[in-house]
Scaffold this motif. Structure first.
Motif, PDB file in Angstrom:
ATOM      1  N   ASN A 549     120.682  46.638  49.221  1.00  0.00           N
ATOM      2  CA  ASN A 549     120.912  46.218  50.314  1.00  0.00           C
ATOM      3  C   ASN A 549     122.313  46.832  50.852  1.00  0.00           C
ATOM      4  OD1 ASN A 549     118.254  45.174  51.502  1.00  0.00           O
ATOM      5  ND2 ASN A 549     119.044  43.720  49.592  1.00  0.00           N
ATOM      6  N   GLU A 550     122.451  46.737  52.386  1.00  0.00           N
ATOM      7  CA  GLU A 550     123.787  46.939  53.025  1.00  0.00           C
ATOM      8  C   GLU A 550     124.693  45.675  53.379  1.00  0.00           C
ATOM      9  OE1 GLU A 550     124.803  49.895  53.375  1.00  0.00           O
ATOM     10  OE2 GLU A 550     122.977  50.942  52.851  1.00  0.00           O
ATOM     11  N   VAL A 551     123.733  44.533  52.847  1.00  0.00           N
ATOM     12  CA  VAL A 551     124.753  43.145  53.045  1.00  0.00           C
ATOM     13  C   VAL A 551     124.830  42.621  51.733  1.00  0.00           C
ATOM     14  CG1 VAL A 551     124.244  42.965  55.411  1.00  0.00           C
ATOM     15  CG2 VAL A 551     122.559  42.123  53.752  1.00  0.00           C
ATOM     16  N   GLY A 552     125.546  41.771  51.524  1.00  0.00           N
ATOM     17  CA  GLY A 552     125.646  40.761  50.324  1.00  0.00           C
ATOM     18  C   GLY A 552     124.642  39.696  49.984  1.00  0.00           C
ATOM     19  N   ILE A 553     124.313  39.502  48.968  1.00  0.00           N
ATOM     20  CA  ILE A 553     123.232  38.252  48.922  1.00  0.00           C
ATOM     21  C   ILE A 553     123.520  37.319  47.831  1.00  0.00           C
ATOM     22  CG2 ILE A 553     121.352  39.747  49.525  1.00  0.00           C
ATOM     23  CD1 ILE A 553     120.664  40.142  46.406  1.00  0.00           C
ATOM     24  N   TYR A 554     122.993  36.366  47.872  1.00  0.00           N
ATOM     25  CA  TYR A 554     123.033  35.257  46.747  1.00  0.00           C
ATOM     26  C   TYR A 554     121.543  35.201  46.150  1.00  0.00           C
ATOM     27  CZ  TYR A 554     124.436  30.788  44.789  1.00  0.00           C
ATOM     28  OH  TYR A 554     124.602  29.828  43.705  1.00  0.00           O
ATOM     29  N   ILE A 555     121.441  35.396  44.813  1.00  0.00           N
ATOM     30  CA  ILE A 555     120.132  35.101  44.243  1.00  0.00           C
ATOM     31  C   ILE A 555     120.398  33.769  43.240  1.00  0.00           C
ATOM     32  CG2 ILE A 555     119.691  37.492  44.163  1.00  0.00           C
ATOM     33  CD1 ILE A 555     120.592  36.222  40.818  1.00  0.00           C
ATOM     34  N   GLU A 556     119.272  33.349  43.028  1.00  0.00           N
ATOM     35  CA  GLU A 556     118.983  32.032  42.175  1.00  0.00           C
ATOM     36  C   GLU A 556     117.628  32.392  41.623  1.00  0.00           C
ATOM     37  OE1 GLU A 556     117.857  28.037  43.715  1.00  0.00           O
ATOM     38  OE2 GLU A 556     120.172  27.823  43.216  1.00  0.00           O
ATOM     39  N   ALA A 557     117.686  32.031  40.378  1.00  0.00           N
ATOM     40  CA  ALA A 557     116.433  32.078  39.529  1.00  0.00           C
ATOM     41  C   ALA A 557     116.307  31.061  38.221  1.00  0.00           C
ATOM     42  CB  ALA A 557     116.234  33.499  38.975  1.00  0.00           C
ATOM     43  N   LYS A 591     119.079  27.056  35.642  1.00  0.00           N
ATOM     44  CA  LYS A 591     118.962  28.031  36.732  1.00  0.00           C
ATOM     45  C   LYS A 591     120.147  28.915  36.474  1.00  0.00           C
ATOM     46  CE  LYS A 591     116.521  25.493  40.243  1.00  0.00           C
ATOM     47  NZ  LYS A 591     116.691  24.897  41.468  1.00  0.00           N
ATOM     48  N   VAL A 592     120.119  30.203  36.844  1.00  0.00           N
ATOM     49  CA  VAL A 592     121.159  31.278  37.024  1.00  0.00           C
ATOM     50  C   VAL A 592     121.253  31.608  38.333  1.00  0.00           C
ATOM     51  CG1 VAL A 592     120.953  32.014  34.599  1.00  0.00           C
ATOM     52  CG2 VAL A 592     119.735  33.121  36.809  1.00  0.00           C
ATOM     53  N   SER A 593     122.678  31.930  38.721  1.00  0.00           N
ATOM     54  CA  SER A 593     122.715  32.286  40.442  1.00  0.00           C
ATOM     55  C   SER A 593     124.073  33.402  40.157  1.00  0.00           C
ATOM     56  CB  SER A 593     123.083  31.103  41.288  1.00  0.00           C
ATOM     57  OG  SER A 593     124.100  30.443  40.564  1.00  0.00           O
ATOM     58  N   ALA A 594     124.163  33.935  41.341  1.00  0.00           N
ATOM     59  CA  ALA A 594     125.190  35.038  41.365  1.00  0.00           C
ATOM     60  C   ALA A 594     125.233  35.416  42.791  1.00  0.00           C
ATOM     61  CB  ALA A 594     125.144  36.184  40.512  1.00  0.00           C
ATOM     62  N   GLU A 595     126.446  35.624  43.550  1.00  0.00           N
ATOM     63  CA  GLU A 595     126.700  36.467  44.685  1.00  0.00           C
ATOM     64  C   GLU A 595     126.680  37.971  44.226  1.00  0.00           C
ATOM     65  OE1 GLU A 595     129.511  34.825  47.393  1.00  0.00           O
ATOM     66  OE2 GLU A 595     129.696  33.101  46.134  1.00  0.00           O
ATOM     67  N   ILE A 596     126.144  38.884  45.017  1.00  0.00           N
ATOM     68  CA  ILE A 596     126.008  40.045  44.691  1.00  0.00           C
ATOM     69  C   ILE A 596     126.366  40.882  46.014  1.00  0.00           C
ATOM     70  CG2 ILE A 596     124.861  42.029  43.737  1.00  0.00           C
ATOM     71  CD1 ILE A 596     122.811  40.132  42.403  1.00  0.00           C
ATOM     72  N   GLY A 597     127.498  41.775  45.861  1.00  0.00           N
ATOM     73  CA  GLY A 597     128.028  42.572  47.230  1.00  0.00           C
ATOM     74  C   GLY A 597     126.826  43.658  47.295  1.00  0.00           C
ATOM     75  N   PRO A 598     127.228  44.180  48.705  1.00  0.00           N
ATOM     76  CA  PRO A 598     126.371  45.402  49.059  1.00  0.00           C
ATOM     77  C   PRO A 598     126.282  46.427  47.774  1.00  0.00           C
ATOM     78  CG  PRO A 598     127.702  44.786  50.862  1.00  0.00           C
ATOM     79  CD  PRO A 598     128.268  43.890  49.650  1.00  0.00           C
ATOM     80  N   HIS A 599     125.151  47.017  47.468  1.00  0.00           N
ATOM     81  CA  HIS A 599     124.930  48.021  46.476  1.00  0.00           C
ATOM     82  C   HIS A 599     125.446  47.526  45.054  1.00  0.00           C
ATOM     83  CE1 HIS A 599     125.224  51.170  50.076  1.00  0.00           C
ATOM     84  NE2 HIS A 599     124.218  50.459  50.188  1.00  0.00           N
ATOM     85  N   GLY A 600     125.446  46.147  44.922  1.00  0.00           N
ATOM     86  CA  GLY A 600     126.144  45.726  43.491  1.00  0.00           C
ATOM     87  C   GLY A 600     125.342  45.058  42.706  1.00  0.00           C
TER      88      GLY A 600
END
Length: 612
Positions: A549-557, A591-600
């Motif tokens: 994506n063009e925006v950053g996201i935060y994922i959790e699993a 759980k695992v989580s991470a902030e991921i920047g655009p195209h990261g």
């Protein structure tokens, strides 16, 4: 009567005259047992690379990269073309050829290659550095040799090739045998064969070249390069014939080029073509060079003059995808100007370990839970679960069955996709499935399976129990494709999708509270690859989350969800977690989580003994 065979009589492309042969190769697992690594001159020098620049780059590879397994240095396109004012890669009549019509290095750019020595001295210098030497070649015969009407060398008997009768098939084989015998004599370890794959697919030439290489007394890695994307079907045809094959056309340093690799990589991996049987060893789908560091531009006619246009996050994404997909790693930047940041990316020990030694590598079907909220810190949360599915408009589809007389059941349409799959979409195309295992038209009433995507292993069930009635509210679900009766569907031309098991029609409903509008772009642009480490007292699991994506996201699993798609010995509920690119560590996580920047991307390493 015997006839002298010249190149003009032979024809413009050898491949036209070759029959499809069956290459008999003795497989040896130590030949390309892991994806090859090295440096290729094209991204930084185009076609104008000189002996001085090549050897300087090779020396830098030996000093900075050989300890990380980079061992091949490859001279790319048009090393035989004269570099004169006005001459470009498209010019005709400026190639250097020998008496037998074989291209030879341009002596002005490659002084040590004069007097018929070819690349012999260059290869020896490369070998003395502890490296291996490679060249790029084109299909068939050069236009220069055709125009000169050169004779063909008989590498078995010596002298000009002479053939009884007027059949030219043997001459075509003789030319290729002469060509690759010459490469053997030069000390070549790697051949990148261009324009015999993709739209230029020539199984004839590929087959015979592989046979010649298998018969030589020198092991040579055989790599194919296409003019366009390569399908799994074409890749299957070269099993056993090559060690590497490119899966896309030229990749440069744009995000669009990197992103385009995700789908084709997934499809080839699902088809089982990663590490398949290759020429005297294994074969690896090649995603093309890594255009990082100091580069040039396509057809620029000058050497490295600018930094890569990929952002730091995009560079890490490319390197991680290449590693998880077990692609050969061919660095393309100028080694003479290699910066520490680029060096750190292409020599990351964990990434290289994944590339060489991981197993169970695959893209995992990601689905998203019912939460997509904005927190006080502005982060978006995506909760990830398996093996559910999300629709293109950002909502989790609610499948139900109804009587086929219900007006709400008339909402399915067929969109032709390719010869193996049709997309069957609900109403405005917000949600689509893929028709499988049927060569008949979708609207003739023949039963078929429906999967979540072309390469997906999960198929739509009418019910996990016995027949549903129209009065029941339990939705359909996805489970492993088995071809059981409750997974079979029929499409009718009136727009209904009928369960062969129950005779009822499928409908899709939106939940009362759909995701926020931003969910569409976010959910479509999140991918995950997963792999496992080598056997040992501590079993590793690698999970790479990619944000396209063009925006950053935060994922959790959940750890249990990530490891649940792997063989049982890797299942666990908790694990120590290392964020490789973020350089962070957490102990005993559920759980695992991470902030991921655009195209990261986030590359998470789960290191714990498996829980039984």
């Amino acid at each position: 009567m015997e006839y002298f065979i010249s190149i003009r009589r032979l024809g413009f492309h050898v491949s036209i005259l070759l029959s499809i042969l069956s290459a008999t190769c003795v497989l040896a697992e130590d030949h390309a047992a892991t994806p090859p690594r090295g440096w290729n001159s094209y991204d930084s020098y185009g076609w104008i690379i000189s002996e001085e620049d090549f050897l300087a780059n090779a020396e830098a590879v030996a000093q900075k990269l050989s300890g990380s397994g980079y061992e091949y240095v490859v001279v790319d396109y048009l090393w035989y073309r004269k570099r004169q004012p006005g001459v470009t890669m498209h010019s005709r009549g400026f190639d250097n050829i020998d008496f037998w019509g074989r291209v030879v290095p341009d002596p002005d750019r490659w002084p040590s290659c004069r007097n018929g020595k070819g690349f012999t001295d260059i290869a020896q210098k490369v070998h003395d550095m502890g490296l291996k030497f490679g060249i790029h070649v084109m299909r068939g015969i050069s236009t220069q040799a055709f125009d000169a009407n050169s004779p063909i060398h008989d590498s078995i008997k010596g002298g000009a090739y002479i053939e009884g009768g007027r059949q030219c098939l043997g001459a075509g084989r003789a030319f290729l045998r002469s060509l690759y015998s010459q490469y053997r004599d030069w000390g070549v370890d790697f051949v990148k064969h261009d324009c015999v794959f993709g739209d230029d697919f020539s199984l004839d030439e590929i087959t015979y070249v592989s046979q010649v290489l298998a018969e030589l007394d020198r092991p040579i890695i055989y790599s194919l390069s296409p003019g366009t994307h390569v399908t799994p079907e074409k890749a299957r045809q070269i099993n056993g014939l090559v060690n590497m094959y490119r899966i896309t056309a030229d990749d440069w340093d744009t995000w669009g080029d990197v992103e385009a690799h995700f789908d084709v990589t997934r499809d080839l991996n699902v088809a089982g073509l990663t590490g398949a049987a290759g020429l005297m060893g294994k074969s690896w789908p090649d995603l093309d060079m890594l255009p990082l560091g100091w580069l040039t531009d396509p057809e620029a006619g000058e050497g490295p003059h600018r930094q890569t246009r990929l952002t730091l996050d995009e560079q890490k994404t490319q390197m991680t995808l290449w590693a998880m997909a077990k692609s050969p790693l061919m660095f393309g930047g100028d080694m003479k100007n290699l910066d520490d940041t680029t060096l750190g990316i292409i020599t990351n020990p964990t990434v290289l370990n994944i590339n060489s030694f991981s197993s169970n590598n695959k893209e995992v079907m990601l689905t998203f839970g019912s939460r997509l909220t904005r927190h006080g810190n502005g982060r978006r949360m995506l909760s990830i679960k398996y093996p559910e599915l999300i629709g293109d408009e950002g909502y989790k589809p609610d499948f139900a069955l109804t009587t086929c007389g219900d007006l709400n059941a008339y909402g399915w349409t067929v969109e032709a996709n390719d010869e193996h799959f049709d997309k069957i979409c609900w109403k405005d195309g917000a949600f689509c499935l893929y028709r499988r295992n049927s060569s008949t038209p979708a609207d003739n009433g023949a039963p078929f399976l429906l999967s979540a995507s072309r390469s997906d292993e999960f198929c739509l069930d009418a019910s996990s129990r016995k027949k549903l009635t129209a009065g029941e509210t339990k939705s359909s679900s996805f489970s492993t494709c088995e071809g059981s009766a409750n997974q079979m569907w029929e499409y009718h031309g009136n727009g209904t999708l009928v369960s062969s098991y129950s005779g009822l029609c499928a409908v899709v409903k939106k939940p009362e509270s759909p995701f926020q509008p931003a969910a569409k772009s976010l959910t479509e642009g999140v991918r995950e690859w997963i792999a496992t480490g080598a056997d040992g007292p501590i079993s590793e699991v690698y999970a790479a989350f990619f944000n396209l994506n063009e925006v950053g996201i935060y994922i959790e699993a959940k750890v249990s969800d990530i490891t649940g798609v792997l063989p049982a010995e890797f299942h666990r509920d908790t694990s120590d977690v290392m964020d490789e690119w973020g350089n962070r560590y957490w102990a005993k996580q559920t759980k695992v989580s991470a902030e991921i920047g655009p195209h990261g991307c986030a590359l998470l390493v789960l290191r714990d003994p498996p829980q039984h």
